[in-house]
Structures are given as structure tokens and as C-alpha cells.
Scaffold this motif. Sequence first.
Motif, short mmCIF file in Angstrom:
data_model
loop_
_atom_site.label_atom_id
_atom_site.label_comp_id
_atom_site.label_asym_id
_atom_site.label_seq_id
_atom_site.Cartn_x
_atom_site.Cartn_y
_atom_site.Cartn_z
N TYR A 56 16.75 5.77 10.41
CA TYR A 56 15.93 6.40 9.37
C TYR A 56 16.90 6.59 8.18
CZ TYR A 56 13.03 10.06 7.27
OH TYR A 56 12.05 10.66 6.40
N ARG A 57 16.20 6.36 7.13
CA ARG A 57 16.83 6.67 5.85
C ARG A 57 15.48 6.73 4.74
NH1 ARG A 57 22.15 3.99 2.69
NH2 ARG A 57 21.16 4.97 0.75
N ASP A 58 15.71 7.81 4.07
CA ASP A 58 14.84 7.81 3.01
C ASP A 58 13.36 7.67 3.16
OD1 ASP A 58 16.84 8.63 1.16
OD2 ASP A 58 17.29 6.57 0.48
N ARG A 59 13.14 8.38 3.93
CA ARG A 59 11.50 8.48 4.34
C ARG A 59 10.97 7.11 5.01
NH1 ARG A 59 8.52 11.63 -0.33
NH2 ARG A 59 9.85 13.61 -0.17
N ILE A 60 12.16 6.20 5.47
CA ILE A 60 11.65 5.01 6.24
C ILE A 60 12.38 4.91 7.62
CG2 ILE A 60 11.36 2.29 6.09
CD1 ILE A 60 11.34 2.72 3.12
N TYR A 61 11.71 4.33 8.45
CA TYR A 61 12.21 4.15 9.72
C TYR A 61 12.42 2.79 9.89
CZ TYR A 61 11.14 8.97 11.57
OH TYR A 61 11.06 10.32 11.91
N TYR A 62 13.60 2.31 10.36
CA TYR A 62 13.92 0.91 10.66
C TYR A 62 14.02 0.51 12.11
CZ TYR A 62 14.49 1.20 5.58
OH TYR A 62 14.83 1.49 4.20
N ARG A 63 13.41 -0.45 12.64
CA ARG A 63 13.44 -0.80 14.08
C ARG A 63 13.93 -2.27 14.15
NH1 ARG A 63 8.67 -1.95 17.92
NH2 ARG A 63 9.74 -2.14 19.71
N TRP A 64 14.90 -2.55 14.87
CA TRP A 64 15.52 -3.69 15.13
C TRP A 64 14.96 -4.20 16.20
CZ3 TRP A 64 17.69 -7.74 12.60
CH2 TRP A 64 18.26 -8.71 13.31
N HIS A 65 14.02 -5.30 16.35
CA HIS A 65 13.43 -5.84 17.54
C HIS A 65 13.47 -7.58 17.20
CE1 HIS A 65 10.74 -5.45 21.18
NE2 HIS A 65 9.64 -6.19 20.56
N ASP A 66 13.52 -8.16 18.75
CA ASP A 66 13.35 -9.56 18.76
C ASP A 66 14.00 -10.09 17.48
OD1 ASP A 66 12.24 -9.53 21.00
OD2 ASP A 66 10.23 -9.43 20.27
N ASN A 67 15.11 -10.01 17.03
CA ASN A 67 15.90 -10.40 15.94
C ASN A 67 15.18 -10.27 14.49
OD1 ASN A 67 18.04 -11.36 17.46
ND2 ASN A 67 16.83 -13.14 18.39
N HIS A 68 14.20 -9.25 14.51
CA HIS A 68 13.74 -8.95 13.23
C HIS A 68 13.70 -7.47 12.96
CE1 HIS A 68 12.30 -12.93 12.52
NE2 HIS A 68 11.97 -13.19 13.93
N TRP A 69 13.79 -7.15 11.54
CA TRP A 69 13.45 -5.72 11.29
C TRP A 69 12.16 -5.44 11.00
CZ3 TRP A 69 17.01 -2.35 11.73
CH2 TRP A 69 18.31 -2.57 11.67
N TYR A 70 11.55 -4.15 11.65
CA TYR A 70 10.28 -3.65 11.17
C TYR A 70 10.58 -2.30 10.57
CZ TYR A 70 8.86 -7.21 14.63
OH TYR A 70 8.50 -8.39 15.22
#
Length: 106
Positions: A56-70
Amino acid sequence: MKRYLLLVGLAVVLTACSVHVGGRPHPYYAPPPQVEWRWDPGIDAYVVLGWPHLYYRDRIYYRWHDNHWYSSDRHDGPWAKGPKGVPPGLNKKYGKPGRGPGGGGY
């Protein structure tokens, strides 16, 4: 005398707002209380505890899944594929999307 006290009071308030003890300040927005987290200065983002590869950073969650960012504005989705301003420390940790696994997670 009233002017002096007003100026001193204003100076104290402004100083308290701008001083950060302990090094580099965290991003402006801390994660909401729905999840537990910790700050990781190495990736310059918050690590969401109990949720693998979720940050999480600056109101956005980031998820790494299957070699891609979501990304999402919620820790449980819905998730949009593709980088949305992924912090550089996360790209360094995992590599660029689609290039295979570049690192571990939490």
C-alpha cells in the motif's frame, strides 16, 4: 503582547506539522485500519501483513500476482490489471511485469 503570543503559537503549530523524527517521512496517506501493516523503507511502501505480495502507498493497494501488477483502492479488490504508478521499490523487488518472477514476498 497578543501579537507576539499569536506568532509564537502559530510557529509552534507549523513546526510540529513539518518536523519528522526518525529519518525519511512515510507517504502522506497511511493504510486504512482494516488491515495490519508495517512500513518497509527498502521498497518505500507499506507491507500488508497476512496478505502475500500486497502493498500500500498513497491510497492505492498494489498486488503482485502471476507476474503482473494489479491495483485497487481496497485491500480485497476488485483488482485492475496493469501498473498504476507502482512505486519504484516494488518494481525493483519483483522485476517488471511479464518478465518472470523477480523476487519474493511477505
